[in-house]
Design a protein around this motif. Sequence first.
Motif, short mmCIF file in Angstrom:
data_model
loop_
_atom_site.label_atom_id
_atom_site.label_comp_id
_atom_site.label_asym_id
_atom_site.label_seq_id
_atom_site.Cartn_x
_atom_site.Cartn_y
_atom_site.Cartn_z
N UNK A 32 0.85 -1.21 0.00
CA UNK A 32 0.00 0.00 0.00
C UNK A 32 0.88 1.25 0.00
N UNK A 33 1.89 1.26 0.86
CA UNK A 33 2.79 2.41 0.93
C UNK A 33 3.52 2.61 -0.39
N UNK A 34 4.02 1.53 -0.96
CA UNK A 34 4.75 1.62 -2.23
C UNK A 34 3.84 2.14 -3.34
N UNK A 35 2.59 1.72 -3.36
CA UNK A 35 1.65 2.21 -4.36
C UNK A 35 1.43 3.71 -4.24
N UNK A 36 1.30 4.19 -3.02
CA UNK A 36 1.11 5.63 -2.80
C UNK A 36 2.36 6.42 -3.18
N UNK A 37 3.53 5.91 -2.81
CA UNK A 37 4.79 6.57 -3.16
C UNK A 37 4.94 6.62 -4.67
N UNK A 38 4.64 5.52 -5.34
CA UNK A 38 4.77 5.49 -6.80
C UNK A 38 3.84 6.51 -7.46
N UNK A 39 2.61 6.60 -7.01
CA UNK A 39 1.68 7.57 -7.61
C UNK A 39 2.19 8.99 -7.44
N UNK A 40 2.73 9.31 -6.27
CA UNK A 40 3.24 10.66 -6.03
C UNK A 40 4.47 10.94 -6.89
N UNK A 41 5.37 9.97 -6.98
CA UNK A 41 6.56 10.15 -7.80
C UNK A 41 6.18 10.27 -9.27
N UNK A 42 5.24 9.44 -9.73
CA UNK A 42 4.83 9.48 -11.13
C UNK A 42 4.21 10.83 -11.49
N UNK A 43 3.43 11.40 -10.58
CA UNK A 43 2.84 12.72 -10.83
C UNK A 43 3.92 13.77 -11.06
#
Length: 105
Positions: free
Chosen positions: A35-46
């Motif tokens: 869950x944490x990795x998914x949130x981090x990835x979305x923020x980095x991708x943005x």
Amino acid sequence: MSQKNDRDRREAAGSTSAKILYRPFGLVSSIVGGVVAGQVFRQVYKRVAPGHPDDPPKPLESEYGLKEILLASLLQGAIFSLVKALIDRGGARMFQRWTGEWPGD
């Protein structure tokens, strides 16, 4: 000689019990890590791909080129791997502090 064998057997038994006791803890930390990795990835991708929609491209979305999909997948894999390693290692250290035994090896 027999004292050494007894100590080795006790250490092996302790190590086995630590691995068994760690399994539920490791499972929960893996879920939290995902869950944490998914949130981090979305923020980095943005931040890496401004102007794109909030969600990264998926392999079957035809409006994206192969290069964009591969770069997003590469970034996602790197972030998931890093977060998983950090959470697994931190969880193992916490388990060791609580129980006095390392859950791996």
